[in-house]
Motif scaffolding. Sequence first.
Motif, PDB file in Angstrom:
ATOM      1  N   GLY A 171      35.440  12.371 -18.869  1.00  0.00           N
ATOM      2  CA  GLY A 171      36.452  11.353 -19.129  1.00  0.00           C
ATOM      3  C   GLY A 171      36.331  10.671 -20.476  1.00  0.00           C
ATOM      4  N   VAL A 174      39.544  10.593 -22.505  1.00  0.00           N
ATOM      5  CA  VAL A 174      40.553   9.759 -21.852  1.00  0.00           C
ATOM      6  C   VAL A 174      40.284   8.292 -22.166  1.00  0.00           C
ATOM      7  CG1 VAL A 174      41.502   9.016 -19.631  1.00  0.00           C
ATOM      8  CG2 VAL A 174      40.958  11.425 -20.006  1.00  0.00           C
ATOM      9  N   GLN A 230      45.826  12.367 -15.719  1.00  0.00           N
ATOM     10  CA  GLN A 230      45.109  11.845 -14.558  1.00  0.00           C
ATOM     11  C   GLN A 230      45.737  12.325 -13.249  1.00  0.00           C
ATOM     12  OE1 GLN A 230      45.335   7.706 -15.648  1.00  0.00           O
ATOM     13  NE2 GLN A 230      43.272   7.710 -16.531  1.00  0.00           N
ATOM     14  N   ASN A 237      38.547  11.728 -12.531  1.00  0.00           N
ATOM     15  CA  ASN A 237      38.552  10.269 -12.600  1.00  0.00           C
ATOM     16  C   ASN A 237      37.302   9.728 -11.932  1.00  0.00           C
ATOM     17  OD1 ASN A 237      41.084  10.406 -13.787  1.00  0.00           O
ATOM     18  ND2 ASN A 237      42.143  10.309 -11.803  1.00  0.00           N
TER      19      ASN A 237
END
Length: 242
Positions: A171, A174, A230, A237
């Motif tokens: 992640g 992100v 996502q 996540n």
Amino acid sequence: MPGDRLTDEDRRHIAAGLAEGLGYTEIGRRLGRPASTIMREVTRNGGPGAYGAQRAQEDTERRARRHRQARSPAPPIGDSSHGRDPQAVQNLTESFAALLEQQGMPRMAAKVLACLYVTDAGTLTAADLVERLRVSPASISQTVAFLEQQGLLKRERTPGGRRERYVVDDGLWVRSTFAAVQMNDVLATASQRAVEILGATTPAGARFGVAAEFLDLVGTTLRQVMEQWQKDHPDLNDRPRA
């Protein structure tokens, strides 16, 4: 020459000059050297009363060897698992760090992040990073604090121990993009405020208006991309780490 290093012969002349009671200026004049060079040489090697040419030469060579050893390049520490070539992994790490630096990341932060990112586990301790990068623990500590503040890594305790390890996961980009969106929003709001103050019909106001419009579009687009990502990758996540 004044810019060259002192030789063994120069040191013998310095010792002879000191024995004659000559000052640094006169010794320097005879050797074609600045008086400050002579003073540093004598002070570094025992002072006027204890200076010896041979000992000064030996001490200088010994200091030079220590300096070269301290600055020797780090050997390749590449991952050889899965049949990988350690040197190729090392080259990849260095090139990826250079790319991050070109994108504006501080050099040490880029090196730390690259070291972490190329590992299968995505984790390294401070000692691991010190060994791989040949830097001080203080440099690692400061860099890790910066990367953590940017949301680019996390700290964890090693299982059953007190040492910390630093972690990157899937992640990372992100979170990095989310931080960029937040900064983009700040710039967009500031630009819109500038339009109100300067006047939308003025050249300066119009310039800020164009910026606000573009930044608003960038923010909207990035949010849509992140939401779609996502949605398509729910398993990424907050993925738990072993």
